[in-house]
Design a protein around this motif. Structure first.
Motif, PDB file in Angstrom:
ATOM      1  N   ASN A 167       0.883   1.656 -18.428  1.00 58.87           N
ATOM      2  CA  ASN A 167       0.820   2.212 -17.082  1.00 58.87           C
ATOM      3  C   ASN A 167       1.728   1.397 -16.171  1.00 58.87           C
ATOM      4  N   THR A 168       2.523   2.078 -15.372  1.00 55.00           N
ATOM      5  CA  THR A 168       3.494   1.419 -14.504  1.00 55.00           C
ATOM      6  C   THR A 168       3.012   1.443 -13.064  1.00 55.00           C
ATOM      7  N   ILE A 169       3.154   0.300 -12.389  1.00 58.13           N
ATOM      8  CA  ILE A 169       2.780   0.172 -10.982  1.00 58.13           C
ATOM      9  C   ILE A 169       4.058   0.048 -10.173  1.00 58.13           C
ATOM     10  N   GLU A 170       4.282   1.015  -9.301  1.00 52.83           N
ATOM     11  CA  GLU A 170       5.469   0.988  -8.456  1.00 52.83           C
ATOM     12  C   GLU A 170       5.310  -0.062  -7.362  1.00 52.83           C
ATOM     13  N   ARG A 171       6.395  -0.659  -6.957  1.00 57.15           N
ATOM     14  CA  ARG A 171       6.336  -1.723  -5.959  1.00 57.15           C
ATOM     15  C   ARG A 171       5.889  -1.193  -4.600  1.00 57.15           C
ATOM     16  N   GLU A 172       4.993  -1.948  -3.981  1.00 57.00           N
ATOM     17  CA  GLU A 172       4.534  -1.649  -2.633  1.00 57.00           C
ATOM     18  C   GLU A 172       4.497  -2.934  -1.826  1.00 57.00           C
ATOM     19  N   ASN A 173       4.809  -2.813  -0.547  1.00 51.21           N
ATOM     20  CA  ASN A 173       4.710  -3.967   0.339  1.00 51.21           C
ATOM     21  C   ASN A 173       3.255  -4.282   0.623  1.00 51.21           C
ATOM     22  N   ASN A 174       2.950  -5.577   0.706  1.00 52.38           N
ATOM     23  CA  ASN A 174       1.598  -6.026   1.038  1.00 52.38           C
ATOM     24  C   ASN A 174       1.715  -7.342   1.805  1.00 52.38           C
ATOM     25  N   ILE A 175       0.589  -7.858   2.244  1.00 54.35           N
ATOM     26  CA  ILE A 175       0.613  -9.086   3.042  1.00 54.35           C
ATOM     27  C   ILE A 175       1.206 -10.254   2.268  1.00 54.35           C
ATOM     28  N   TYR A 176       1.092 -10.222   0.943  1.00 57.60           N
ATOM     29  CA  TYR A 176       1.547 -11.348   0.131  1.00 57.60           C
ATOM     30  C   TYR A 176       3.066 -11.363  -0.018  1.00 57.60           C
ATOM     31  N   ASN A 177       3.664 -10.219  -0.340  1.00 56.03           N
ATOM     32  CA  ASN A 177       5.117 -10.226  -0.546  1.00 56.03           C
ATOM     33  C   ASN A 177       5.903 -10.070   0.747  1.00 56.03           C
ATOM     34  N   THR A 178       5.231  -9.788   1.863  1.00 59.60           N
ATOM     35  CA  THR A 178       5.934  -9.722   3.147  1.00 59.60           C
ATOM     36  C   THR A 178       5.739 -10.980   3.982  1.00 59.60           C
ATOM     37  N   THR A 179       4.862 -11.886   3.519  1.00 56.71           N
ATOM     38  CA  THR A 179       4.613 -13.127   4.255  1.00 56.71           C
ATOM     39  C   THR A 179       5.222 -14.335   3.562  1.00 56.71           C
ATOM     40  N   LEU A 180       5.118 -14.380   2.240  1.00 59.84           N
ATOM     41  CA  LEU A 180       5.597 -15.530   1.481  1.00 59.84           C
ATOM     42  C   LEU A 180       6.718 -15.134   0.533  1.00 59.84           C
ATOM     43  N   SER A 181       7.573 -16.083   0.259  1.00 62.15           N
ATOM     44  CA  SER A 181       8.684 -15.830  -0.657  1.00 62.15           C
ATOM     45  C   SER A 181       8.385 -16.307  -2.073  1.00 62.15           C
ATOM     46  N   HIS A 182       7.240 -16.931  -2.294  1.00 64.90           N
ATOM     47  CA  HIS A 182       6.895 -17.423  -3.627  1.00 64.90           C
ATOM     48  C   HIS A 182       6.424 -16.280  -4.514  1.00 64.90           C
ATOM     49  N   ASP A 183       6.834 -16.325  -5.774  1.00 66.22           N
ATOM     50  CA  ASP A 183       6.468 -15.271  -6.719  1.00 66.22           C
ATOM     51  C   ASP A 183       5.034 -15.399  -7.208  1.00 66.22           C
ATOM     52  N   MET A 184       4.490 -16.621  -7.192  1.00 63.98           N
ATOM     53  CA  MET A 184       3.125 -16.828  -7.682  1.00 63.98           C
ATOM     54  C   MET A 184       2.426 -17.891  -6.836  1.00 63.98           C
ATOM     55  N   PHE A 185       1.152 -17.659  -6.558  1.00 66.53           N
ATOM     56  CA  PHE A 185       0.378 -18.675  -5.842  1.00 66.53           C
ATOM     57  C   PHE A 185      -1.110 -18.374  -5.935  1.00 66.53           C
ATOM     58  N   LEU A 186      -1.915 -19.388  -5.635  1.00 67.04           N
ATOM     59  CA  LEU A 186      -3.365 -19.255  -5.530  1.00 67.04           C
ATOM     60  C   LEU A 186      -3.722 -19.397  -4.060  1.00 67.04           C
ATOM     61  N   TYR A 187      -4.577 -18.512  -3.580  1.00 60.90           N
ATOM     62  CA  TYR A 187      -4.866 -18.475  -2.145  1.00 60.90           C
ATOM     63  C   TYR A 187      -6.360 -18.288  -1.900  1.00 60.90           C
ATOM     64  N   LYS A 188      -6.926 -19.141  -1.037  1.00 55.23           N
ATOM     65  CA  LYS A 188      -8.328 -19.006  -0.639  1.00 55.23           C
ATOM     66  C   LYS A 188      -8.427 -18.092   0.567  1.00 55.23           C
TER      67      LYS A 188
END
Length: 301
Positions: free
Chosen positions: A251-272
């Motif tokens: 199953n393929t998930i098309e890219r969508e903007n969200n708070i994570y990819n529009t706020t930070l430039s890091h590809d991976m992170f852990l967030y509380k």
């Protein structure tokens, strides 16, 4: 005139280099927003302040340990048939064993399907266990789980348990909660890292059912609610091998903007998350892309 023009061009170039260097330095030192000109919301400010960047899911930094150190139960959620949560589970268990004597890795698998598992098994021998010999039914018994188990048995401080076992007159989530409770009582003062579907980790009921997270919070006799962490996997795009109701497939998930990819430039992170937003989970494991776990291929004999 040509000399003056050439000098002017050089000065512009030097200024541009200086600006690029400053931008790069700032990017390296902090979690930058994608567009600093836009005023950030309080949630975005909190995200920038508290997100812990991850370079390698299998080799986690000490800041991740500091974040999870005071917890007894660390639930990692996944969409079945994906690679990233399993890699994170392995990385987290390895990280914990650097500072603590043992850690329990509890997986959404039936014990009966993993009979005869031993630390000496090769990956070929693991493939012969009932769980991996079965047809891939929902994405769980794929390569990501196979690799997680194989790598984990190489670390003698990782204790592997299987919690998807049936208790009469109990829901599936209630049964898995009981297994976690029994493990907790058998291995006191030992962290338990679980890997189950995102739904099971929820603190609030989903689809009219109390989930593992909810049962754990209610059990104040055995657990301290302040020491239970629930991590949901969130992503922006990618693929997964699982069953959407029409059979197991990619199953393929098309890219969508969200708070994570529009706020930070890091590809991976852990967030509380904000405390008031922790109704389903306490933390987010963000990977910009999610990748499909492959089907386990049987070795030729």
């Amino acid at each position: 005139m040509k000399k003056i023009l050439a000098l002017f061009i050089v000065l512009i170039g030097l200024t541009s280099c200086k600006e690029n260097t400053e931008k790069q330095t700032t990017s390296d030192e902090t979690l930058n927003s994608i567009d600093n000109s836009v005023e950030l919301t309080e949630e975005q400010k909190n995200l920038k302040k508290n997100a812990i960047p991850i370079q390698n899911l299998s080799k986690l930094c000490d800041k991740i340990y500091d974040e999870i150190a005071n917890n007894e139960i660390i639930m990692i959620g996944e969409m079945h048939g994906t690679n990233e949560p399993a890699e994170f589970a392995y990385g987290l268990c390895n990280l914990i064993t650097k500072s603590e004597e043992n850690v329990v890795l509890a997986l959404e698998i039936r014990s009966s399907q993993m009979n005869n598992l031993s630390d000496e098994m090769s990956i070929t021998q693991l493939k012969e266990l009932d769980f991996f010999r079965r047809k891939n039914f929902d994405g769980r018994n794929g390569e990501s789980m196979l690799n997680l188990i194989y790598k984990s048995i190489q670390n003698e401080r990782v204790i592997i348990k299987f919690i998807d076992n049936y208790y009469p007159s109990s829901t599936r989530d209630s049964s898995m909660y009981r297994e976690i409770r029994n493990i907790h009582n058998k291995y006191p003062n030992t962290k338990i890292v679980t890997l189950t579907g995102n739904v099971h980790n929820s603190f609030k009921p989903l689809f009219d059912e109390v989930r593992i997270g909810g049962y754990l919070l209610k059990d104040s006799v055995n657990f301290d609610s302040k020491k239970i962490m629930s991590i949901n996997h969130v992503f922006s795009e990618g693929s997964m091998l699982n069953n959407d109701g029409t059979g197991v497939k990619i199953n393929t998930i098309e890219r969508e903007n969200n708070i994570y990819n529009t706020t930070l430039s890091h590809d991976m992170f852990l967030y509380k998350k904000f405390p008031e937003e922790q109704n389903r989970c306490t933390h987010i494991l963000y990977t910009d892309k999610v990748t499909a776990s492959g089907i386990v291929k049987k070795d030729d004999k």
